[in-house]
Enzyme design. Structure first.
Site, PDB file in Angstrom:
ATOM      1  N   ASP A 232       9.889  -3.777  16.880  1.00 21.14           N
ATOM      2  CA  ASP A 232      10.618  -2.534  16.595  1.00 21.14           C
ATOM      3  C   ASP A 232       9.678  -1.334  16.526  1.00 21.14           C
ATOM      4  O   ASP A 232       9.777  -0.521  15.614  1.00 21.14           O
ATOM      5  CB  ASP A 232      11.401  -2.678  15.290  1.00 21.14           C
TER       6      ASP A 232
ATOM      7  N   GLU B 283       0.823  -1.194   0.000  1.00 19.77           N
ATOM      8  CA  GLU B 283       0.000   0.000   0.000  1.00 19.77           C
ATOM      9  C   GLU B 283       0.865   1.254   0.000  1.00 19.77           C
ATOM     10  O   GLU B 283       1.846   1.354   0.743  1.00 19.77           O
ATOM     11  CB  GLU B 283      -0.902   0.010   1.233  1.00 19.77           C
TER      12      GLU B 283
ATOM     13  N   LYS C 105       8.464   2.219  17.043  1.00 11.75           N
ATOM     14  CA  LYS C 105       9.076   3.526  17.262  1.00 11.75           C
ATOM     15  C   LYS C 105       8.373   4.528  16.360  1.00 11.75           C
ATOM     16  O   LYS C 105       7.721   4.154  15.376  1.00 11.75           O
ATOM     17  CB  LYS C 105      10.576   3.483  16.964  1.00 11.75           C
ATOM     18  N   PRO C 106       8.457   5.827  16.675  1.00 19.26           N
ATOM     19  CA  PRO C 106       7.718   6.829  15.901  1.00 19.26           C
ATOM     20  C   PRO C 106       8.061   6.846  14.417  1.00 19.26           C
ATOM     21  O   PRO C 106       7.218   7.208  13.598  1.00 19.26           O
ATOM     22  CB  PRO C 106       8.106   8.139  16.582  1.00 19.26           C
TER      23      PRO C 106
END
Length: 204
Positions: free
Chosen positions: A82, A35, A84-85
């Site tokens: 993992d 996507e 994270k931002p």
């Protein structure tokens, strides 16, 4: 016709079946379509704020969407490993998309191997991940708590001079209280974050 293509991408990745609504031409290399997400990484949004601090009202709906995404992944017996931002994108419609399952792992590995690799990002590692122990769905919950803490305070949960030092603190030091830096936040928000940052997975 639907063609199902099993694909294994190394020992650290999950075995997944991808469905294509067209018949694969014999001898043609399999394709994986992904996507396209038109949006902005949460990390970029965080860094654009004064002192890198975001408002709870701003991130609340995104964190709830992230919880839904993790619940779905864990029901499929997949742990992300993992969070994270920089692995979270916010679309123009305000929807959070969790990305980068590149080191995701099946909780029930068909190879029979235990999930103990220290893959991931030290700043967001759960205590068990930092120690190289077996991971569970609650390992992602810890990383989620770290993300919320960082978004709301503008600071990492732990700092050290080396990545190993950060991992040691995740494994052994109690998490600082959220409202010590953000006394304006509701106590209920701090309580949820502190629970997610418990050292033992069973206490999260």
């Amino acid at each position: 016709h639907t063609t199902k293509l099993p694909r294994t991408t190394g020992s650290s990745c999950t075995r997944t079946t991808y469905e294509h609504r067209s018949v694969q031409v014999p001898g043609e290399a399999p394709l994986i379509s992904m996507e396209f997400v038109d949006g902005t990484m949460l990390e970029a949004m965080r860094l654009s704020r004064p002192d890198h601090i975001m408002r709870w009202q701003e991130i609340e709906v995104w964190m709830l969407q992230l919880c839904d995404a993790l619940e779905y992944a864990h029901r499929q017996k997949i742990v992300h490993r993992d969070l994270k931002p920089s692995n979270m994108m916010i679309t123009k419609d305000g929807e959070l998309k969790l990305a980068d399952f590149g080191i995701a792992k099946a909780l029930e590995d068909p190879t029979g191997l235990t999930i103990t690799e220290r893959l991931g990002t030290p700043d967001y590692m759960s205590p068990e991940q930092a120690r190289g122990e077996a991971l569970v769905g609650q390992s992602d919950q810890y990383s989620l708590g770290v993300v919320v803490y960082q978004c709301l305070t503008g600071k990492p949960l732990f700092t050290a001079t080396t990545p190993a030092g950060v991992m040691y603190k995740h494994a052994s030091e109690p998490a600082p209280l959220l409202r010590a830096l953000r006394p304006d936040l509701p106590q209920a928000v701090e309580a949820v974050v502190q629970r997610s940052l418990a050292k033992k997975p069973t206490e999260r």
